[in-house]
Design a protein around this motif. Sequence first.
Motif, PDB file in Angstrom:
ATOM      1  N   LEU A   1       7.758   8.878  24.047  1.00 58.13           N
ATOM      2  CA  LEU A   1       9.070   9.393  24.370  1.00 58.13           C
ATOM      3  C   LEU A   1       9.337  10.889  23.925  1.00 58.13           C
ATOM      4  CD1 LEU A   1      11.115   6.029  24.661  1.00 58.13           C
ATOM      5  CD2 LEU A   1      10.097   7.183  26.537  1.00 58.13           C
ATOM      6  N   LYS A   2       9.227  10.779  22.538  1.00 63.78           N
ATOM      7  CA  LYS A   2       9.596  12.231  22.066  1.00 63.78           C
ATOM      8  C   LYS A   2       8.795  13.210  22.519  1.00 63.78           C
ATOM      9  CE  LYS A   2      10.233  11.940  17.501  1.00 63.78           C
ATOM     10  NZ  LYS A   2      10.021  11.801  16.115  1.00 63.78           N
ATOM     11  N   LYS A   3       7.359  12.959  22.829  1.00 64.35           N
ATOM     12  CA  LYS A   3       6.387  13.934  23.307  1.00 64.35           C
ATOM     13  C   LYS A   3       6.535  14.150  24.671  1.00 64.35           C
ATOM     14  CE  LYS A   3       1.521  14.870  23.646  1.00 64.35           C
ATOM     15  NZ  LYS A   3      -0.008  14.281  23.180  1.00 64.35           N
ATOM     16  N   VAL A   4       6.648  13.322  25.789  1.00 66.82           N
ATOM     17  CA  VAL A   4       6.754  13.640  26.993  1.00 66.82           C
ATOM     18  C   VAL A   4       8.217  14.185  27.397  1.00 66.82           C
ATOM     19  CG1 VAL A   4       6.715  12.355  29.286  1.00 66.82           C
ATOM     20  CG2 VAL A   4       5.131  11.587  27.532  1.00 66.82           C
ATOM     21  N   LEU A   5       9.271  13.728  26.952  1.00 66.70           N
ATOM     22  CA  LEU A   5      10.613  14.213  27.167  1.00 66.70           C
ATOM     23  C   LEU A   5      11.230  15.304  26.382  1.00 66.70           C
ATOM     24  CD1 LEU A   5      12.321  10.656  27.789  1.00 66.70           C
ATOM     25  CD2 LEU A   5      10.947  12.185  29.444  1.00 66.70           C
ATOM     26  N   ASP A   6      10.487  15.398  24.995  1.00 67.13           N
ATOM     27  CA  ASP A   6      10.857  16.450  24.249  1.00 67.13           C
ATOM     28  C   ASP A   6      12.349  16.166  24.028  1.00 67.13           C
ATOM     29  OD1 ASP A   6      10.610  18.767  22.590  1.00 67.13           O
ATOM     30  OD2 ASP A   6      11.446  20.310  24.231  1.00 67.13           O
ATOM     31  N   VAL A   7      12.543  14.931  23.290  1.00 70.60           N
ATOM     32  CA  VAL A   7      13.791  14.559  22.843  1.00 70.60           C
ATOM     33  C   VAL A   7      13.727  14.341  21.313  1.00 70.60           C
ATOM     34  CG1 VAL A   7      14.734  13.872  25.009  1.00 70.60           C
ATOM     35  CG2 VAL A   7      13.376  12.072  23.416  1.00 70.60           C
ATOM     36  N   ASN A   8      15.000  14.333  20.742  1.00 64.13           N
ATOM     37  CA  ASN A   8      15.078  14.114  19.047  1.00 64.13           C
ATOM     38  C   ASN A   8      15.594  12.795  18.832  1.00 64.13           C
ATOM     39  OD1 ASN A   8      15.515  14.330  16.545  1.00 64.13           O
ATOM     40  ND2 ASN A   8      17.224  15.932  16.635  1.00 64.13           N
ATOM     41  N   ILE A   9      14.517  11.873  18.911  1.00 62.18           N
ATOM     42  CA  ILE A   9      14.768  10.506  18.397  1.00 62.18           C
ATOM     43  C   ILE A   9      14.618  10.206  17.040  1.00 62.18           C
ATOM     44  CG2 ILE A   9      14.041   8.014  18.789  1.00 62.18           C
ATOM     45  CD1 ILE A   9      13.058   8.986  21.591  1.00 62.18           C
ATOM     46  N   SER A  10      15.573   9.843  16.143  1.00 62.11           N
ATOM     47  CA  SER A  10      15.490   9.669  14.783  1.00 62.11           C
ATOM     48  C   SER A  10      15.233   8.135  14.323  1.00 62.11           C
ATOM     49  CB  SER A  10      16.755  10.029  14.060  1.00 62.11           C
ATOM     50  OG  SER A  10      17.036  11.426  14.325  1.00 62.11           O
ATOM     51  N   ASN A  11      14.312   8.083  13.382  1.00 63.77           N
ATOM     52  CA  ASN A  11      14.075   6.927  12.774  1.00 63.77           C
ATOM     53  C   ASN A  11      14.768   6.599  11.593  1.00 63.77           C
ATOM     54  OD1 ASN A  11      12.811   4.549  11.753  1.00 63.77           O
ATOM     55  ND2 ASN A  11      10.810   5.483  11.177  1.00 63.77           N
ATOM     56  N   ILE A  12      15.625   5.285  11.778  1.00 57.08           N
ATOM     57  CA  ILE A  12      16.634   4.966  10.793  1.00 57.08           C
ATOM     58  C   ILE A  12      15.941   3.837  10.113  1.00 57.08           C
ATOM     59  CG2 ILE A  12      18.938   4.140  10.403  1.00 57.08           C
ATOM     60  CD1 ILE A  12      18.709   6.696  11.961  1.00 57.08           C
ATOM     61  N   LYS A  13      15.209   4.404   9.040  1.00 56.66           N
ATOM     62  CA  LYS A  13      14.444   3.368   8.562  1.00 56.66           C
ATOM     63  C   LYS A  13      14.916   2.158   7.893  1.00 56.66           C
ATOM     64  CE  LYS A  13      11.170   3.628   4.169  1.00 56.66           C
ATOM     65  NZ  LYS A  13      10.609   4.494   3.130  1.00 56.66           N
ATOM     66  N   GLY A  14      13.818   1.138   8.317  1.00 59.00           N
ATOM     67  CA  GLY A  14      14.438  -0.454   8.087  1.00 59.00           C
ATOM     68  C   GLY A  14      15.384  -0.960   9.365  1.00 59.00           C
ATOM     69  N   ILE A  15      15.915  -0.029   9.897  1.00 59.08           N
ATOM     70  CA  ILE A  15      17.063  -0.388  10.971  1.00 59.08           C
ATOM     71  C   ILE A  15      16.487  -0.328  12.687  1.00 59.08           C
ATOM     72  CG2 ILE A  15      19.288  -0.442  11.814  1.00 59.08           C
ATOM     73  CD1 ILE A  15      19.751   0.592   8.977  1.00 59.08           C
ATOM     74  N   GLY A  16      16.261   0.913  12.660  1.00 53.01           N
ATOM     75  CA  GLY A  16      15.763   0.963  14.105  1.00 53.01           C
ATOM     76  C   GLY A  16      15.835   2.560  14.592  1.00 53.01           C
ATOM     77  N   TYR A  17      16.267   2.830  15.612  1.00 54.36           N
ATOM     78  CA  TYR A  17      16.117   4.332  16.261  1.00 54.36           C
ATOM     79  C   TYR A  17      17.167   4.941  16.805  1.00 54.36           C
ATOM     80  CZ  TYR A  17      11.250   3.761  15.384  1.00 54.36           C
ATOM     81  OH  TYR A  17       9.792   3.553  14.775  1.00 54.36           O
ATOM     82  N   LYS A  18      17.501   6.180  16.978  1.00 55.58           N
ATOM     83  CA  LYS A  18      18.728   6.494  17.792  1.00 55.58           C
ATOM     84  C   LYS A  18      18.253   7.927  18.208  1.00 55.58           C
ATOM     85  CE  LYS A  18      21.425   8.990  14.087  1.00 55.58           C
ATOM     86  NZ  LYS A  18      22.526   9.374  13.451  1.00 55.58           N
ATOM     87  N   LEU A  19      18.855   8.226  19.509  1.00 58.15           N
ATOM     88  CA  LEU A  19      18.790   9.378  20.278  1.00 58.15           C
ATOM     89  C   LEU A  19      19.940  10.284  19.757  1.00 58.15           C
ATOM     90  CD1 LEU A  19      17.151  11.079  22.547  1.00 58.15           C
ATOM     91  CD2 LEU A  19      18.827   9.762  24.168  1.00 58.15           C
ATOM     92  N   GLU A  20      19.278  11.408  19.037  1.00 55.23           N
ATOM     93  CA  GLU A  20      20.682  12.294  18.450  1.00 55.23           C
ATOM     94  C   GLU A  20      21.493  12.944  19.469  1.00 55.23           C
ATOM     95  OE1 GLU A  20      21.465  12.260  15.656  1.00 55.23           O
ATOM     96  OE2 GLU A  20      19.597  11.566  14.314  1.00 55.23           O
ATOM     97  N   LYS A  21      22.530  13.403  19.415  1.00 55.54           N
ATOM     98  CA  LYS A  21      23.574  13.886  20.085  1.00 55.54           C
ATOM     99  C   LYS A  21      23.104  15.168  20.168  1.00 55.54           C
ATOM    100  CE  LYS A  21      27.821  11.093  19.086  1.00 55.54           C
ATOM    101  NZ  LYS A  21      29.139  11.045  18.650  1.00 55.54           N
ATOM    102  N   LEU A  22      23.371  15.807  21.275  1.00 56.90           N
ATOM    103  CA  LEU A  22      22.991  17.162  21.462  1.00 56.90           C
ATOM    104  C   LEU A  22      24.086  18.277  20.871  1.00 56.90           C
ATOM    105  CD1 LEU A  22      21.671  17.325  25.186  1.00 56.90           C
ATOM    106  CD2 LEU A  22      20.347  17.371  22.946  1.00 56.90           C
TER     107      LEU A  22
END
Length: 214
Positions: free
Chosen positions: A193-214
């Motif tokens: 998703l990060k590669k195809v859409l070029d979006v900033n998705i953060s890995n919150i270690k041990g919890i999950g992921y989030k799409l960062e606000k622009l």
Amino acid sequence: MNKKLKILLLEDDTILAQTMVQILEQENYDVTLVGDGEEVMEYTYENKYDLYLFDVNVPLLDGMETLRLLREAEDTTPTFFITAKIDIKSTLKGFDYGCDDYIKKPFEIDELLARIQATLKRRNPVIKYGNITFDLLESRVLKDDVEVSLGSVEKEIFSLLIRNIGMTVNKSTFFDYMNKPSEPALRVLISKLKKVLDVNISNIKGIGYKLEKL
């Protein structure tokens, strides 16, 4: 429609209920069937649905009282009442409790499906995120107005992220939408998703992921 929208059906007529479940599932809806209002309260406590279809006359807790309690709990899920008898007093009461529409028994299934789609389309708007557009109802992802080819699971994962921009989505929530859930498999999906859409998705270690606000 690729994304399965979730419907909670409250109906105690076994034959009608089974028929409705079969037809709705053929239309790619994910249907949960319950037989009384108290079951509705249990299921809605643990799950989120896109639409409620409530028969009015059911055991223990009728459809109207069930909806009244849900609205008091700030549940705004669109709701149709299904009933054999519609009088002005009952209709006004239902709308006062917060229902969106009435379906009178017996009903034409095409009419029901059309009303469902119209209501869900109003309640599931297009979400824009920079140059990305996500049509939640049609499950279409566009980048610079060009549709991006993503698999159904990838769309589900991105749907969770874009509907919760700036918020961490727990790994277990993603796993619910994966055929063979695992952390490595989830990392691969996020990476694509990060590669195809070029979006900033953060890995919150041990919890999950989030799409960062622009």
